[in-house]
Design a protein around this motif. Sequence first.
Motif, PDB file in Angstrom:
ATOM      1  N   THR A   1       0.827  -1.207   0.000  1.00  0.00           N
ATOM      2  CA  THR A   1       0.000   0.000   0.000  1.00  0.00           C
ATOM      3  C   THR A   1       0.862   1.258   0.000  1.00  0.00           C
ATOM      4  O   THR A   1       0.597   2.216  -0.740  1.00  0.00           O
ATOM      5  CB  THR A   1      -0.924  -0.008   1.236  1.00  0.00           C
ATOM      6  OG1 THR A   1      -1.768  -1.149   1.169  1.00  0.00           O
ATOM      7  CG2 THR A   1      -1.758   1.247   1.310  1.00  0.00           C
ATOM      8  N   TYR A   2       1.905   1.252   0.814  1.00  0.00           N
ATOM      9  CA  TYR A   2       2.794   2.423   0.880  1.00  0.00           C
ATOM     10  C   TYR A   2       3.638   2.538  -0.389  1.00  0.00           C
ATOM     11  O   TYR A   2       3.741   3.612  -0.993  1.00  0.00           O
ATOM     12  CB  TYR A   2       3.687   2.322   2.110  1.00  0.00           C
ATOM     13  CG  TYR A   2       4.689   3.443   2.212  1.00  0.00           C
ATOM     14  CD1 TYR A   2       4.287   4.741   2.532  1.00  0.00           C
ATOM     15  CD2 TYR A   2       6.041   3.204   1.966  1.00  0.00           C
ATOM     16  CE1 TYR A   2       5.210   5.779   2.612  1.00  0.00           C
ATOM     17  CE2 TYR A   2       6.975   4.241   2.050  1.00  0.00           C
ATOM     18  CZ  TYR A   2       6.554   5.523   2.372  1.00  0.00           C
ATOM     19  OH  TYR A   2       7.461   6.541   2.434  1.00  0.00           O
ATOM     20  N   TYR A   3       4.227   1.413  -0.803  1.00  0.00           N
ATOM     21  CA  TYR A   3       5.107   1.458  -1.973  1.00  0.00           C
ATOM     22  C   TYR A   3       4.339   1.778  -3.259  1.00  0.00           C
ATOM     23  O   TYR A   3       4.927   2.239  -4.234  1.00  0.00           O
ATOM     24  CB  TYR A   3       5.840   0.133  -2.128  1.00  0.00           C
ATOM     25  CG  TYR A   3       6.875  -0.134  -1.058  1.00  0.00           C
ATOM     26  CD1 TYR A   3       7.477   0.912  -0.360  1.00  0.00           C
ATOM     27  CD2 TYR A   3       7.254  -1.439  -0.742  1.00  0.00           C
ATOM     28  CE1 TYR A   3       8.425   0.667   0.618  1.00  0.00           C
ATOM     29  CE2 TYR A   3       8.210  -1.697   0.237  1.00  0.00           C
ATOM     30  CZ  TYR A   3       8.785  -0.644   0.919  1.00  0.00           C
ATOM     31  OH  TYR A   3       9.722  -0.885   1.889  1.00  0.00           O
ATOM     32  N   ALA A   4       3.034   1.540  -3.262  1.00  0.00           N
ATOM     33  CA  ALA A   4       2.241   1.827  -4.453  1.00  0.00           C
ATOM     34  C   ALA A   4       2.356   3.288  -4.861  1.00  0.00           C
ATOM     35  O   ALA A   4       2.359   3.620  -6.051  1.00  0.00           O
ATOM     36  CB  ALA A   4       0.775   1.465  -4.205  1.00  0.00           C
ATOM     37  N   VAL A   5       2.475   4.170  -3.871  1.00  0.00           N
ATOM     38  CA  VAL A   5       2.533   5.598  -4.192  1.00  0.00           C
ATOM     39  C   VAL A   5       3.840   6.254  -3.789  1.00  0.00           C
ATOM     40  O   VAL A   5       4.156   7.355  -4.253  1.00  0.00           O
ATOM     41  CB  VAL A   5       1.358   6.349  -3.515  1.00  0.00           C
ATOM     42  CG1 VAL A   5       0.046   5.977  -4.162  1.00  0.00           C
ATOM     43  CG2 VAL A   5       1.312   6.057  -2.026  1.00  0.00           C
ATOM     44  N   GLN A   6       4.623   5.597  -2.943  1.00  0.00           N
ATOM     45  CA  GLN A   6       5.862   6.203  -2.460  1.00  0.00           C
ATOM     46  C   GLN A   6       7.094   5.347  -2.734  1.00  0.00           C
ATOM     47  O   GLN A   6       8.190   5.711  -2.331  1.00  0.00           O
ATOM     48  CB  GLN A   6       5.754   6.426  -0.938  1.00  0.00           C
ATOM     49  CG  GLN A   6       4.644   7.377  -0.522  1.00  0.00           C
ATOM     50  CD  GLN A   6       4.873   8.800  -0.961  1.00  0.00           C
ATOM     51  OE1 GLN A   6       6.014   9.215  -1.173  1.00  0.00           O
ATOM     52  NE2 GLN A   6       3.805   9.564  -1.111  1.00  0.00           N
ATOM     53  N   GLY A   7       6.933   4.230  -3.417  1.00  0.00           N
ATOM     54  CA  GLY A   7       8.043   3.290  -3.548  1.00  0.00           C
ATOM     55  C   GLY A   7       9.126   3.714  -4.516  1.00  0.00           C
ATOM     56  O   GLY A   7      10.310   3.550  -4.261  1.00  0.00           O
TER      57      GLY A   7
ATOM     58  N   SER B   1       2.325   5.410 -11.305  1.00  0.00           N
ATOM     59  CA  SER B   1       3.208   6.488 -10.862  1.00  0.00           C
ATOM     60  C   SER B   1       4.682   6.218 -11.167  1.00  0.00           C
ATOM     61  O   SER B   1       5.543   7.016 -10.794  1.00  0.00           O
ATOM     62  CB  SER B   1       3.032   6.729  -9.353  1.00  0.00           C
ATOM     63  OG  SER B   1       3.254   5.539  -8.629  1.00  0.00           O
ATOM     64  N   ASN B   2       4.964   5.101 -11.838  1.00  0.00           N
ATOM     65  CA  ASN B   2       6.346   4.749 -12.196  1.00  0.00           C
ATOM     66  C   ASN B   2       6.368   4.217 -13.623  1.00  0.00           C
ATOM     67  O   ASN B   2       6.497   3.011 -13.853  1.00  0.00           O
ATOM     68  CB  ASN B   2       6.900   3.697 -11.226  1.00  0.00           C
ATOM     69  CG  ASN B   2       7.129   4.237  -9.835  1.00  0.00           C
ATOM     70  OD1 ASN B   2       8.148   4.854  -9.549  1.00  0.00           O
ATOM     71  ND2 ASN B   2       6.159   4.004  -8.962  1.00  0.00           N
TER      72      ASN B   2
END
Length: 848
Positions: free
Chosen positions: A745-751, A784-785
Amino acid sequence: MNHRFLSIVGLAASMAFASGCNTNKAVVDAKAKAPAAGISTEAPADTIPVWASKKYKFNPSRTKEHDLLHTMLRVRFDWEKQYLKGSAELTLKPYFYPQDTLVLDAKGMDIHSVSLMRGNDATPLTYGYDGQKLSIKLNKTYTRDEKYTVEVIYTAKPNELVTGGSDAITSDKGLYFINPLGEEANKPRQIWTQGETEANSAWFPTIDAPNERMTQDIYVTVDPKFTTLSNGAFVYSRQNADGTKTDYWKQELPHAPYLATLVVGEYAVVKDKWRDKEVNYYVEPAYKETAKKIFGNTPAMMEFFSQKLGVAYPWAKYSQVVVRDFVSGAMENTSASTFMEALQLNERELLDKSWDGIIAHELFHQWFGDYVTTESWANLPLNEAFANYSEYLWAEHKYGADEAAYLHVDELGQYLSEAEGKREPLIRYHYKDREDMFDSHSYAKGGRVLHMLRKLVGDDAWWASLNLYLTRNKFSDVEVAELRMAFEDVTGQDLMWFFDQWFMKPGHPELKVEHSYANGRLQLQVQQVQDSAYAPVYRLPLQVAVWAGGKKQLHSIVVDKAEQTFSLAVEAQPQAVLFDVEQQVLGEVQHAKTDQELLYQFQNARQFIPKMEALAKLEEKVTEPQVRTMYISALKDDFWAVRSMAVNTLSSLKEGDAAAVESLIQNIATRDKKGSVRADAILALAGRNGAKYQQLFQNAMNDSSYQVTAAAILAYAGTGASDTKEKLARFDKEENEDIVLSLATYYAVQGGPEKFDWFMKNIKSANGGELYYMLQSFGAYLASNSTTNTPEVINMLGDMAKNHRLYYVRAAAYQALMVMSEKEEVQALLEQIRASEKDERLLEMYGQ
């Protein structure tokens, strides 16, 4: 999938959504948190409700032309080609009428020869084969007093079959090779079978119907490093001249062909015992030390069920084996149940999770399904409703009334959710496909109906009736009338009305209840508002509890009309009225109550469901002093689910005693004895003032509970701390799915691009629900990547979207591909996926 896992993932989905991710949340058991209160209205006269019962073709039980008496199999495997090479000797006789032709189910095989056997002498027989049915011309016309034996030499090719399946059993190819060439890292090589409904005929010729029974011998030849498991008793293992070994398993008591099983793999076999019978747990070697903690209540369950039923566990042994990539949750193969890999837990995971429910479910099947078997799939609740209800019975016995009631409400929620789009009789001969029987009607509704039957006749009659049903019908196949007659013969009552309205009719009661008091009488008005064009007017014997003057009175009533008023003598203005005090009726009840009545109910009912009803109905008034006091008292409740609901509701307070409440939640976050409640408290604090509790979240990441750690990861990430990536990186090698999904969940937008390998590794190792959620987060990550939108990713997602056995995983892979739909090659791939999809649910989603 357990309740707590869904709660944490639900929060993860919410956080991702708030961050702009396209993350869809799967079903969250909101209906398990409070009794259903919605009331349906009648459909307009010129419309048919979407849930109305469908009239498909009639599906009778299989006609018995021959009686299959015994099956002897000799099998070995070609791991490279994923073939089974077998010899099947079947001993049969005509069931009643003389027969000169035998038709066997044999799916997708090469048939090499068919012979009539007399001792060791084989006489070739003429046969025809269409890839599904093997039609054998016998050497003469046999009468019902004459036995004969045929031998079929064959090769089974399960991977070359066109397969189907259902939500409950996702594939029907019968025989499965797992990592056959040993090319998949961290996955053992295994072979296992799954027979229900009629898939065992994909690995041996048989009469593949639930109303058939046979004894069996299985000789399986494998590499000596492998352990084997099958039905019945292990007789011997023989070393062969070619370096292989042959294990011999003997099933001496008759059972249905779909219950035959065979498992091959490298296992640690952990031995246990019940009375004088072997109880063994087959797990991967890494879980040898925790096997008894996972399965260790099995002997106690066997004793409990044996004593209550008055029928001792009937089979030669009881083994439980865990396999990889199983196509269902578990399967009740006679004396050898198979379970999905999620049951394998390490010491830390055992702090949060118990699989007693599914273990009890498959064990109870050994009586209801194996000892006595449904004669047709139309009567499937005679297997599954009992197994479902065993989970309640065991929870009630082992863990208490609240834990059982929690399951009870969850089952009601599952059925009512399905009933929004589907309402069928429990016993239904008109179905589109037999796999459609494996639904929340047969399981959840069926179990709740059995609970009502138990409450109707009383515990002594309930267990005596089940004893009669089992002893009268042992080693045979049954239909629902035989269950009814057993209860009638024990109780002396005519129970046709109960079986007719609950087993043979679709739908459920929808009740509107109102009460008023005047002149020493409580007037209780009850309306049945379900659409009478599609459901009966129900007869509902139940009890009403009335508290007046601090005393509780019970009143027995029978609701059996569309509208009724009951007048009950009550000395004073009631403080609370509880309709259906045992909370046993399966249906929807809307009962208007004042706030004061609900507050009194919470403090005095002393039952889980009435407490949760009060909490749910007063949730929006939590800022009022009396309601807030009730919620604060709920924080100290003995039952974890009550504490969790109180935490989640109190966390919304923004004024008044908010600071004091926050202090109480903080205390629960660090001290509650239940990991799931601590996790809820951490998430509650994160939603209030996360930065204030940054140190608490950091400490909680070291909690003994994985669920707490997973919640703490999300909470700490939500603080925006500059060292979040550093703090979370130490969990990157963790395999626990709660932790992995929180990180996803975190890495989806901040990874960032550096987490690409992490996503790929975890996606390739995930299964089932975990894989679904991983793909949801991965889709957000890809959005996002853009540098990670590589051909490797596209091919991987395309393969999953086309070929994965679980429809919801295919859907998640398709959605992840949509992120890259501006690419021409992805557009073409999406079109191919839509064209190849057969599942109606996905075709509707894809707009096909």
